[in-house]
Design an enzyme around this catalytic site. Structure first.
Site, short mmCIF file in Angstrom:
data_model
loop_
_atom_site.label_atom_id
_atom_site.label_comp_id
_atom_site.label_asym_id
_atom_site.label_seq_id
_atom_site.Cartn_x
_atom_site.Cartn_y
_atom_site.Cartn_z
N THR A 40 4.34 -1.25 -0.31
CA THR A 40 2.98 -1.54 -0.76
C THR A 40 2.21 -2.38 0.24
O THR A 40 1.00 -2.23 0.39
CB THR A 40 3.04 -2.27 -2.12
OG1 THR A 40 3.54 -1.36 -3.09
CG2 THR A 40 1.67 -2.78 -2.57
N THR A 120 8.69 -3.58 -2.14
CA THR A 120 9.26 -4.64 -2.99
C THR A 120 10.41 -4.11 -3.85
O THR A 120 11.22 -4.88 -4.33
CB THR A 120 8.19 -5.22 -3.91
OG1 THR A 120 7.65 -4.17 -4.73
CG2 THR A 120 7.08 -5.89 -3.10
N1 DAS Z 1 7.25 1.74 -4.22
C1 DAS Z 1 7.31 0.34 -3.90
C2 DAS Z 1 8.20 0.11 -2.68
O1 DAS Z 1 7.95 0.70 -1.64
C3 DAS Z 1 5.99 -0.22 -3.58
C4 DAS Z 1 6.09 -1.70 -3.28
O2 DAS Z 1 6.02 -2.44 -4.24
O3 DAS Z 1 6.25 -2.09 -2.14
O4 DAS Z 1 9.13 -0.68 -2.81
#
Ligand code: DAS
Length: 356
Positions: A40, A120
């Site tokens: 993200t 995340t």
């Molecule tokens: N889909 C999630 C990931 O790439 C988005 C994020 O929260 O970073 O881990």
């Protein structure tokens, strides 16, 4: 009135000394390398109102860094795009490749700190893996964001600024792999994503190691578990990771998953049990059968906090099972994979779970 030669020389001298001072200051700045993997923090939404609906892993590292000119006040920053993926799609191959790159950079005399930008969803697993296998005391900081940079009150820019400033700080060295999110400096071992729609998403039941505010670190504790330079594991000696999977315990539990993983040839199975890692009566024999086939059984808990006690809910000594201590199932899987690159002995495995 023409400007006198001595005055011109004086002005030139002042400019030169100002420029050289700036050049000296720049040269004296720590060098932080940002390894971008997606997520993200590199996401983009259709409008500023889209704080939760967006596409992850879109913005390249050059653009992330160019959008944060304030970084130049903190460090000399260079960027590399290692992957551009959402982190739920990380594989063991991604973990190995990333750790090898981090390890190689940490060995370079001209690199003072490393930041990994990451989705995340599995950030906590990558941070723990690096904590176990990268033999460096240099600051390694993993960072993500809960909102894309296109959103109102996006959190990525400050999270990244904090990560670079922590990675550029000498007092961050020797504390294991760190995670900076939401002004807090967390241990890569202890931290987990506990909320999926707030910026204050990353928590450790043992609390953060400290906070970072306006580029200054405020430390309140240090890790006591083995990590990085104190680790017996080394990414330079790991070419592959063994298959380790997770089954969850719940009401009306059955053995379909346990048996399927056994047939699939896992080397260890993490059982995320109810309560203190309890195992349903109807599942005990299936786990004992796995153990008899040489598969390690690691008893964790689906309950997020606390820690699993050995021989409390199950006779672990009798069954020759391992307990995951305070590690959540997804972290227990990471440690079991790394430990199994060194040993197949369950007593050694349990020692490793106590120490890391
Ligand atoms: N889909 C999630 C990931 O790439 C988005 C994020 O929260 O970073 O881990």
């Amino acid at each position: 009135m023409p400007i006198s030669k001595p005055f011109q020389r004086w002005v030139a001298g002042c400019l030169l000394s100002a420029l050289s001072a700036a050049a000296i200051a720049q040269a004296a700045q720590p060098h932080v390398v940002v390894l971008a993997t997606g997520g993200t923090i590199a996401g983009a939404g259709a409008s500023a109102a889209n704080s939760a609906t967006y596409a992850a892993a879109k913005v390249p590292v050059e653009k992330l860094l160019a959008g944060l000119p304030e970084l130049s006040q903190v460090a000399k920053v260079t960027g590399e795009q290692v992957f551009q993926i959402a982190s739920e799609s990380f594989t063991n191959a991604h973990l190995l490749q990333l750790a090898q790159r981090v390890s190689a950079l940490a060995k370079q005399a001209d690199v003072d700190g490393i930041v990994v930008t990451h989705g995340t969803d599995t950030l906590e697993e990558t941070a723990y893996f690096l904590n176990l296998v990268v033999r460096s005391s240099k600051p390694i900081v993993v960072v993500g964001s809960m909102r894309p940079g296109t959103a109102l009150s996006a959190d990525g820019a400050l999270n990244l600024y904090d990560a670079v400033s922590v990675a550029a700080s000498k007092d961050s060295a020797g504390k294991g792999v760190l995670v900076t999110m939401n002004d807090e400096i967390q241990s890569g071992r202890d931290v987990s994503k506990t909320i999926n729609i707030k910026t204050e998403a990353f928590k450790s039941q043992w609390g953060p190691l400290g906070m970072v505010v306006e580029g200054k670190n405020y430390w309140f504790r240090a890790p006591v578990k083995r990590h990085t330079t104190q680790s017996e594991f080394n990414i330079d000696e790991i070419q592959a990771l063994p298959a380790v999977d997770i089954v969850y315990g719940y009401g009306n539990m059955n053995t379909t998953g346990i048996e399927a993983y056994g047939k699939a040839g896992v080397k260890a199975l993490v059982h995320a049990g109810t309560g203190n890692g309890s195992v349903a009566a109807q599942a005990v024999d299936a786990l004992k059968a796995l153990r008899a086939q040489g598969v390690q059984v690691v008893r964790a808990a689906r309950v997020p906090d606390g820690f699993v006690l050995r021989n409390a809910e199950q006779p672990d000594d009798k069954y020759d099972w391992v307990v995951a201590h305070d590690l959540r199932p997804q972290k227990a899987r990471i440690l079991a994979m790394v430990a199994l690159t060194k040993t197949r002995d369950s007593k050694e495995l349990q020692r490793i779970f106590w120490e890391y």
